[in-house]
Motif scaffolding. Sequence first.
Motif, PDB file in Angstrom:
ATOM      1  N   PHE A 103      -9.406  12.613 -12.624  1.00 21.84           N
ATOM      2  CA  PHE A 103      -9.719  12.124 -13.925  1.00 21.84           C
ATOM      3  C   PHE A 103     -11.399  10.920 -13.775  1.00 21.84           C
ATOM      4  N   TYR A 104     -10.405  10.037 -12.420  1.00 21.44           N
ATOM      5  CA  TYR A 104     -11.538   8.783 -12.041  1.00 21.44           C
ATOM      6  C   TYR A 104     -12.949   9.591 -11.678  1.00 21.44           C
ATOM      7  N   ASP A 105     -12.612  11.090 -11.727  1.00 19.16           N
ATOM      8  CA  ASP A 105     -14.380  11.667 -10.679  1.00 19.16           C
ATOM      9  C   ASP A 105     -15.356  11.463 -12.001  1.00 19.16           C
ATOM     10  N   LYS A 122     -11.978   3.226   3.708  1.00 20.87           N
ATOM     11  CA  LYS A 122     -12.720   2.579   3.125  1.00 20.87           C
ATOM     12  C   LYS A 122     -11.814   2.311   1.851  1.00 20.87           C
ATOM     13  N   TRP A 123     -10.920   2.396   1.279  1.00 19.42           N
ATOM     14  CA  TRP A 123     -10.010   1.478   0.156  1.00 19.42           C
ATOM     15  C   TRP A 123      -9.416   0.606   0.648  1.00 19.42           C
ATOM     16  N   PHE A 124      -8.485   0.807   2.083  1.00 17.72           N
ATOM     17  CA  PHE A 124      -7.867   0.017   3.239  1.00 17.72           C
ATOM     18  C   PHE A 124      -8.658  -1.420   3.728  1.00 17.72           C
ATOM     19  N   GLN A 126     -11.773  -2.955   1.600  1.00 20.09           N
ATOM     20  CA  GLN A 126     -11.572  -3.704   0.971  1.00 20.09           C
ATOM     21  C   GLN A 126     -10.679  -4.050   0.037  1.00 20.09           C
ATOM     22  N   ARG A 127      -9.583  -3.080   0.231  1.00 20.61           N
ATOM     23  CA  ARG A 127      -8.131  -3.857  -0.089  1.00 20.61           C
ATOM     24  C   ARG A 127      -8.221  -5.618   0.819  1.00 20.61           C
ATOM     25  N   LYS A 128      -8.368  -5.132   1.769  1.00 20.25           N
ATOM     26  CA  LYS A 128      -8.155  -6.462   2.932  1.00 20.25           C
ATOM     27  C   LYS A 128      -9.215  -7.180   2.815  1.00 20.25           C
ATOM     28  N   THR A 385      -2.868   8.472 -12.345  1.00 19.32           N
ATOM     29  CA  THR A 385      -3.380   9.635 -11.167  1.00 19.32           C
ATOM     30  C   THR A 385      -3.260   9.375 -10.331  1.00 19.32           C
ATOM     31  N   ARG A 386      -2.335  10.529  -9.859  1.00 16.73           N
ATOM     32  CA  ARG A 386      -2.728  10.145  -8.115  1.00 16.73           C
ATOM     33  C   ARG A 386      -2.306  11.549  -7.463  1.00 16.73           C
ATOM     34  N   VAL A 387      -3.493  12.135  -6.417  1.00 14.60           N
ATOM     35  CA  VAL A 387      -3.321  13.235  -6.367  1.00 14.60           C
ATOM     36  C   VAL A 387      -2.346  13.293  -4.336  1.00 14.60           C
ATOM     37  N   ASN A 452      -1.257  -1.175  -6.632  1.00 15.09           N
ATOM     38  CA  ASN A 452      -1.697  -2.017  -7.980  1.00 15.09           C
ATOM     39  C   ASN A 452      -2.178  -2.688  -7.993  1.00 15.09           C
ATOM     40  N   CYS A 453      -2.295  -3.364  -9.331  1.00 11.02           N
ATOM     41  CA  CYS A 453      -3.632  -3.953  -9.202  1.00 11.02           C
ATOM     42  C   CYS A 453      -3.479  -5.185  -9.567  1.00 11.02           C
ATOM     43  N   ILE A 454      -4.869  -5.033  -8.330  1.00  7.57           N
ATOM     44  CA  ILE A 454      -5.069  -6.300  -7.136  1.00  7.57           C
ATOM     45  C   ILE A 454      -5.414  -8.126  -8.121  1.00  7.57           C
TER      46      ILE A 454
HETATM   47  C1  HEM Z   1      -3.267  -7.275 -18.806  1.00 12.19           C
HETATM   48  C2  HEM Z   1      -5.039  -6.644 -17.948  1.00 12.19           C
HETATM   49  C3  HEM Z   1      -5.044  -5.990 -16.492  1.00 12.19           C
HETATM   50  C4  HEM Z   1      -3.951  -4.199 -16.713  1.00 12.19           C
HETATM   51  C5  HEM Z   1      -2.902  -4.709 -17.652  1.00 12.19           C
HETATM   52  C6  HEM Z   1      -4.600  -3.810 -14.824  1.00 12.19           C
HETATM   53  C7  HEM Z   1      -4.113  -2.709 -14.651  1.00 12.19           C
HETATM   54  C8  HEM Z   1      -3.938  -1.700 -13.583  1.00 12.19           C
HETATM   55  C9  HEM Z   1      -3.660  -1.051 -13.445  1.00 12.19           C
HETATM   56  C10 HEM Z   1      -2.315   0.098 -14.626  1.00 12.19           C
HETATM   57  C11 HEM Z   1      -4.060  -0.352 -12.432  1.00 12.19           C
HETATM   58  C12 HEM Z   1      -3.873   1.135 -10.810  1.00 12.19           C
HETATM   59  C13 HEM Z   1      -4.902   1.636 -11.516  1.00 12.19           C
HETATM   60  C14 HEM Z   1      -4.929   2.836 -10.772  1.00 12.19           C
HETATM   61  O1  HEM Z   1      -4.067   3.528 -10.283  1.00 12.19           O
HETATM   62  O2  HEM Z   1      -5.412   4.133 -11.456  1.00 12.19           O
HETATM   63  C15 HEM Z   1      -4.816  -1.818 -11.648  1.00 12.19           C
HETATM   64  C16 HEM Z   1      -5.828  -1.329 -10.821  1.00 12.19           C
HETATM   65  C17 HEM Z   1      -6.901  -2.599 -10.245  1.00 12.19           C
HETATM   66  N1  HEM Z   1      -6.794  -3.434 -11.793  1.00 12.19           N
HETATM   67 FE1  HEM Z   1      -5.600  -3.902 -13.112  1.00 12.19          FE
HETATM   68  N2  HEM Z   1      -5.145  -4.671 -15.175  1.00 12.19           N
HETATM   69  C18 HEM Z   1      -5.473  -5.475 -16.072  1.00 12.19           C
HETATM   70  C19 HEM Z   1      -6.319  -6.796 -15.133  1.00 12.19           C
HETATM   71  C20 HEM Z   1      -7.461  -6.505 -13.836  1.00 12.19           C
HETATM   72  C21 HEM Z   1      -8.438  -7.900 -13.546  1.00 12.19           C
HETATM   73  C22 HEM Z   1      -8.472  -8.992 -14.490  1.00 12.19           C
HETATM   74  C23 HEM Z   1      -8.995  -7.348 -12.548  1.00 12.19           C
HETATM   75  C24 HEM Z   1      -9.817  -8.334 -11.774  1.00 12.19           C
HETATM   76  C25 HEM Z   1      -9.995  -8.874 -11.657  1.00 12.19           C
HETATM   77  C26 HEM Z   1      -8.049  -6.380 -12.242  1.00 12.19           C
HETATM   78  C27 HEM Z   1      -8.655  -5.169 -10.849  1.00 12.19           C
HETATM   79  C28 HEM Z   1      -8.128  -4.154 -10.404  1.00 12.19           C
HETATM   80  C29 HEM Z   1      -8.873  -3.559  -9.510  1.00 12.19           C
HETATM   81  C30 HEM Z   1     -10.084  -3.861  -8.494  1.00 12.19           C
HETATM   82  C31 HEM Z   1      -7.889  -2.394  -9.219  1.00 12.19           C
HETATM   83  C32 HEM Z   1      -7.515  -1.005  -8.597  1.00 12.19           C
HETATM   84  C33 HEM Z   1      -6.205  -1.320  -7.394  1.00 12.19           C
HETATM   85  C34 HEM Z   1      -6.737  -0.952  -5.519  1.00 12.19           C
HETATM   86  O3  HEM Z   1      -6.498   0.362  -6.277  1.00 12.19           O
HETATM   87  O4  HEM Z   1      -6.164  -1.433  -4.721  1.00 12.19           O
HETATM   88  N3  HEM Z   1      -7.259  -5.507 -12.780  1.00 12.19           N
HETATM   89  N4  HEM Z   1      -5.400  -2.649 -12.861  1.00 12.19           N
END
Ligand code: HEM
Length: 508
Positions: A103-105, A122-124, A126-128, A385-387, A452-454
């Motif tokens: 989907f993200y493509d 690259k992900w690792f 940035q996450r760090k 989604t994940r592969v 998880n969501c950062i």
């Molecule tokens: C209620 C608000 C939010 C919800 C429900 C939410 C939910 C999520 C979920 C479910 C993911 C996983 C996505 C995936 O695996 O495809 C994710 C990843 C991420 N979120 Fe959030 N998010 C929220 C707010 C935010 C905010 C405020 C930020 C930044 C300021 C943010 C930045 C990110 C980033 C950068 C990722 C990717 C992390 C990674 O792959 O290492 N999110 N979010």
Amino acid sequence: MLIIPLFAVLFLWYLLLCWKWKKNFFDPMEKLPGDKYYPIFGTTYTLIGVPRSEVFYTLLDSIYKYKPLFRTWNGSHPEVNITKPEHLQVVLRSSTHLKKGIFYDNLYEWLGEGLLISQGAKWFAQRKLLTPAFHFKILESFMPVFTEKANLLVQDLEPKIEGDYFDVLPMITNTTLDVICETAMGLPVCRLTKNKEEYVKALRDMTEMAMWRSIKPHFRWHPMFYLHPKGRYFRKILKELHEFSGAVITERKKQRNNIEVEDTMEECLKKKKRLSFLDLKKRLSFLDLVLQAADGPNAISDKNLRDLVDTFLFAGFDTTTNSTCWTLFCLGSHPEAQEKVFEEVRSVLGDKPQPTTIEELNQLKYMECAIKEALRLFPVLGVITRVLSEDIELDGYKIPAGVQAILHIAIVHRDPEHFPEPNKFIPERFLPENSKTRHPFAYIPFSAGPRNCIGQKFALTEEKTILASIINKYRIKSMLTIDEMRLFTHTLVRPQDGIKIKVEKREY
Ligand code: HEM
């Protein structure tokens, strides 16, 4: 003369690929339940002719028909659909299935190699790099922005008192866009564009287009997509979105040259120094923190910076907008829960109109339960989604590496086994005594595991500030009930007709 043997070789090669695909994917996946497979479309033919507003409900019907574990085919791409916490755990907790799904493509040209989509080293890296930017101290330094923007929103609501129902979504959108620009980019939106609405429209159209392409596998092929009018429109808005993020970087770099930034983020954290610079110019934004951390040998290219800015704008703004709106909607249709939130806000804030510290927000326990419950019912990202990077086994079925796992957060959140009366708004479910025995993967609005969501703490801090400021001054009434609300899946789960509420001034 060479043409015939060449065609013969190509044909044999094609047959070999088909045989491999059948042996590796088709045969094992067909053991799982699901709709019949047809070449080219896979199982997406079930959506042909379905009006866009009904797609969500058609998908839902098929999920409930085959759950808890079933397969779908996005063209020739196999997908395993997962709706049980035990199965979600297998995929999400693993440190190997980290690659995002196809989907993200569809968002790659926009978000590039930003944190959300990148993979591997690259992900690792940035996450760090970015994890310290979400430290408690940094969040604390953003409190003045949250408070200021929430206060402006409260003022904007004033003319609506005693008026008719109105859609609150654009107002919350305005607030959360201001917040993300000033915290993540260190710049007020007005410095970046004269027309906020156009930027928001381009961003939402981009996510709609990604959704549209994901259910039309033949448009995944770029040349075919670009020939379509939607493909041409895609290019136009891609340019607009990139111009916005490009402007952010140019502007912030220019400003940074004129600001003396006293300490690096690490030095501030080491010294436990308060990063609360009230002067906007001196408050460190995420972008500054990254620019600082990446100074010298770790310098980040402008393209990588743009990917990061676009990722934050996408992931950090519309998500909080929706979550805040859903909580307001649920509280507006449940006056008793709303009064409990109000009583709690009053007891924590006394005569103050708004929270100004994280300590105050931490005391808003019932409000947190209400936000969590709204995120359970309307999880913003209903699916992730994940592969699969290696074979896994679920309920005795072997799922081969390379299959896309579709993780149905919205479905597990409404599973009566984990949430009795699943369609009701009951914030008390999240009181510690009621949630301690719940499966840890039954509730995952922010996903779980290494990807998880950062930004979850950022989101909750912002949301609590906005909600406390509104509820402390106004009583909210929603036009619709939860059962009447029509949903629309548009990358995020959104309301079809906005969030219509009425506001009444509280007397005390
Ligand atoms: C209620 C608000 C939010 C919800 C429900 C939410 C939910 C999520 C979920 C479910 C993911 C996983 C996505 C995936 O695996 O495809 C994710 C990843 C991420 N979120 Fe959030 N998010 C929220 C707010 C935010 C905010 C405020 C930020 C930044 C300021 C943010 C930045 C990110 C980033 C950068 C990722 C990717 C992390 C990674 O792959 O290492 N999110 N979010």
